[in-house]
Design a protein around this motif. Sequence first.
Motif, PDB file in Angstrom:
ATOM      1  N   ALA A 169       1.073  -1.134   0.010  1.00 31.75           N
ATOM      2  CA  ALA A 169      -0.022  -0.184   0.004  1.00 31.75           C
ATOM      3  C   ALA A 169       1.103   1.220   0.033  1.00 31.75           C
ATOM      4  N   PRO A 170       0.482   2.310  -0.835  1.00 28.79           N
ATOM      5  CA  PRO A 170       1.277   3.483  -0.726  1.00 28.79           C
ATOM      6  C   PRO A 170       1.412   4.436   0.322  1.00 28.79           C
ATOM      7  N   ALA A 171       2.281   4.933   0.838  1.00 28.63           N
ATOM      8  CA  ALA A 171       2.384   5.850   1.870  1.00 28.63           C
ATOM      9  C   ALA A 171       2.027   7.228   1.546  1.00 28.63           C
ATOM     10  N   GLN A 172       1.726   7.522   0.388  1.00 29.64           N
ATOM     11  CA  GLN A 172       1.260   8.763  -0.200  1.00 29.64           C
ATOM     12  C   GLN A 172      -0.325   8.827   0.191  1.00 29.64           C
ATOM     13  N   LYS A 173      -0.608  10.144   0.572  1.00 31.51           N
ATOM     14  CA  LYS A 173      -2.036  10.645   0.892  1.00 31.51           C
ATOM     15  C   LYS A 173      -2.704  11.023  -0.351  1.00 31.51           C
ATOM     16  N   PHE A 174      -3.683  10.512  -0.510  1.00 30.33           N
ATOM     17  CA  PHE A 174      -4.518  11.119  -1.696  1.00 30.33           C
ATOM     18  C   PHE A 174      -5.822  11.652  -1.139  1.00 30.33           C
ATOM     19  N   VAL A 175      -6.343  12.764  -1.740  1.00 33.27           N
ATOM     20  CA  VAL A 175      -7.463  13.601  -1.398  1.00 33.27           C
ATOM     21  C   VAL A 175      -8.425  13.921  -2.192  1.00 33.27           C
ATOM     22  N   ILE A 176      -9.749  13.788  -2.167  1.00 33.83           N
ATOM     23  CA  ILE A 176     -10.827  14.507  -3.031  1.00 33.83           C
ATOM     24  C   ILE A 176     -11.408  15.313  -2.072  1.00 33.83           C
ATOM     25  N   ASP A 177     -11.544  16.489  -2.691  1.00 30.70           N
ATOM     26  CA  ASP A 177     -12.104  17.637  -1.822  1.00 30.70           C
ATOM     27  C   ASP A 177     -13.732  17.589  -2.298  1.00 30.70           C
ATOM     28  N   GLN A 178     -14.521  18.111  -1.687  1.00 29.88           N
ATOM     29  CA  GLN A 178     -15.977  18.694  -1.880  1.00 29.88           C
ATOM     30  C   GLN A 178     -16.001  20.202  -1.785  1.00 29.88           C
ATOM     31  N   LYS A 179     -15.917  20.795  -3.028  1.00 30.04           N
ATOM     32  CA  LYS A 179     -15.914  22.214  -3.162  1.00 30.04           C
ATOM     33  C   LYS A 179     -16.639  22.714  -4.223  1.00 30.04           C
ATOM     34  N   GLN A 217     -18.844  20.235  -6.014  1.00 29.59           N
ATOM     35  CA  GLN A 217     -18.061  19.282  -6.961  1.00 29.59           C
ATOM     36  C   GLN A 217     -16.973  18.565  -6.256  1.00 29.59           C
ATOM     37  N   PHE A 218     -16.735  17.298  -6.912  1.00 21.98           N
ATOM     38  CA  PHE A 218     -15.605  16.547  -6.488  1.00 21.98           C
ATOM     39  C   PHE A 218     -14.317  17.232  -7.192  1.00 21.98           C
ATOM     40  N   VAL A 219     -13.451  17.359  -6.343  1.00 24.10           N
ATOM     41  CA  VAL A 219     -12.175  18.008  -6.666  1.00 24.10           C
ATOM     42  C   VAL A 219     -11.090  17.071  -6.293  1.00 24.10           C
ATOM     43  N   PRO A 220     -10.150  16.513  -7.116  1.00 23.08           N
ATOM     44  CA  PRO A 220     -10.229  16.527  -8.491  1.00 23.08           C
ATOM     45  C   PRO A 220     -11.751  15.622  -8.836  1.00 23.08           C
ATOM     46  N   ASN A 221     -12.107  15.826 -10.221  1.00 24.35           N
ATOM     47  CA  ASN A 221     -13.236  14.861 -10.434  1.00 24.35           C
ATOM     48  C   ASN A 221     -12.953  13.547 -11.029  1.00 24.35           C
ATOM     49  N   LEU A 222     -11.451  13.364 -11.265  1.00 25.94           N
ATOM     50  CA  LEU A 222     -10.990  12.044 -11.624  1.00 25.94           C
ATOM     51  C   LEU A 222      -9.610  11.803 -11.008  1.00 25.94           C
ATOM     52  N   LEU A 223      -9.619  10.764 -10.038  1.00 28.34           N
ATOM     53  CA  LEU A 223      -8.153  10.447  -9.398  1.00 28.34           C
ATOM     54  C   LEU A 223      -7.954   9.055  -9.746  1.00 28.34           C
ATOM     55  N   VAL A 224      -6.634   9.033  -9.993  1.00 25.96           N
ATOM     56  CA  VAL A 224      -6.071   7.618 -10.074  1.00 25.96           C
ATOM     57  C   VAL A 224      -5.109   7.152  -8.737  1.00 25.96           C
ATOM     58  N   VAL A 225      -5.446   5.918  -8.290  1.00 26.65           N
ATOM     59  CA  VAL A 225      -4.884   5.399  -7.123  1.00 26.65           C
ATOM     60  C   VAL A 225      -4.187   3.979  -7.179  1.00 26.65           C
ATOM     61  N   PRO A 226      -3.266   3.658  -6.637  1.00 25.56           N
ATOM     62  CA  PRO A 226      -2.913   2.405  -6.646  1.00 25.56           C
ATOM     63  C   PRO A 226      -3.624   1.447  -5.649  1.00 25.56           C
ATOM     64  N   VAL A 227      -4.020   0.086  -5.850  1.00 21.75           N
ATOM     65  CA  VAL A 227      -4.664  -0.696  -4.939  1.00 21.75           C
ATOM     66  C   VAL A 227      -3.896  -0.493  -3.529  1.00 21.75           C
ATOM     67  N   GLY A 228      -4.700  -0.368  -2.577  1.00 18.63           N
ATOM     68  CA  GLY A 228      -4.303  -0.244  -1.174  1.00 18.63           C
ATOM     69  C   GLY A 228      -4.224   1.131  -0.707  1.00 18.63           C
ATOM     70  N   ALA A 229      -4.427   2.151  -1.535  1.00 16.16           N
ATOM     71  CA  ALA A 229      -4.250   3.652  -1.233  1.00 16.16           C
ATOM     72  C   ALA A 229      -5.605   4.080  -0.392  1.00 16.16           C
ATOM     73  N   THR A 230      -5.300   4.877   0.511  1.00 18.52           N
ATOM     74  CA  THR A 230      -6.343   5.367   1.256  1.00 18.52           C
ATOM     75  C   THR A 230      -6.716   6.783   0.668  1.00 18.52           C
ATOM     76  N   VAL A 231      -7.861   7.070   0.703  1.00 19.48           N
ATOM     77  CA  VAL A 231      -8.389   8.507  -0.056  1.00 19.48           C
ATOM     78  C   VAL A 231      -9.086   9.260   1.001  1.00 19.48           C
ATOM     79  N   ALA A 232      -8.775  10.422   1.469  1.00 19.87           N
ATOM     80  CA  ALA A 232      -9.560  11.390   2.149  1.00 19.87           C
ATOM     81  C   ALA A 232     -10.603  11.916   1.355  1.00 19.87           C
TER      82      ALA A 232
END
Length: 169
Positions: free
Chosen positions: A37-47, A50-65
């Motif tokens: 699982a990646p250590a990188q933090k991934f974020v989708i904001d709601q502002k 809209q979902f920002v970004p509208n399209l996010l790519v992550v590897p398996v195991g990623a956690t998205v906030a």
Amino acid sequence: LMCALPAFAGTLKGTVSGAWGTSVVYVDAIPGRTFPAPAQKFVIDQKSMQFVPNLLVVPVGATVAFENHDAVPHNVFWPSVAGNKKLGHNLGTFASGKAASYQFTHPGVVPLFCSIHPNMSGYIVVSPTPYFATTGLMGDYAISDIPNGHYRLTAWHADKKPVTKEVSV
């Protein structure tokens, strides 16, 4: 959706054509290989509603906030992952300034929605490998640091069927 692929040692470069807007290109699952699982933090904001970004790519195991920076509550849910309704999930409703996180453990396309605001939608593409890219405006992409070998490459766009092609690095 079409994928042109000149391959270079360690890097795949090409152009996705036949679709307008951003596409996702990724190396499919590699038999016998798993990735941490990646250590990188991934974020989708709601502002701005809209979902920002509208399209996010992550590897398996990623956690998205999923953060809420609108002045109103939002809900985040997805009915399926890769079409599997058993993998659908609802994070519930959370107020302005709050967030909820989720770890994505299955590869595939995750369509995002807000049950309070039906005009809000977006996508997460969970890549089975850490080898992926989004295209630029002209469809160009580059995926670096791929070990030498033979792979299946997939191009995905929200409005088209995925296209898969065999490639060598």
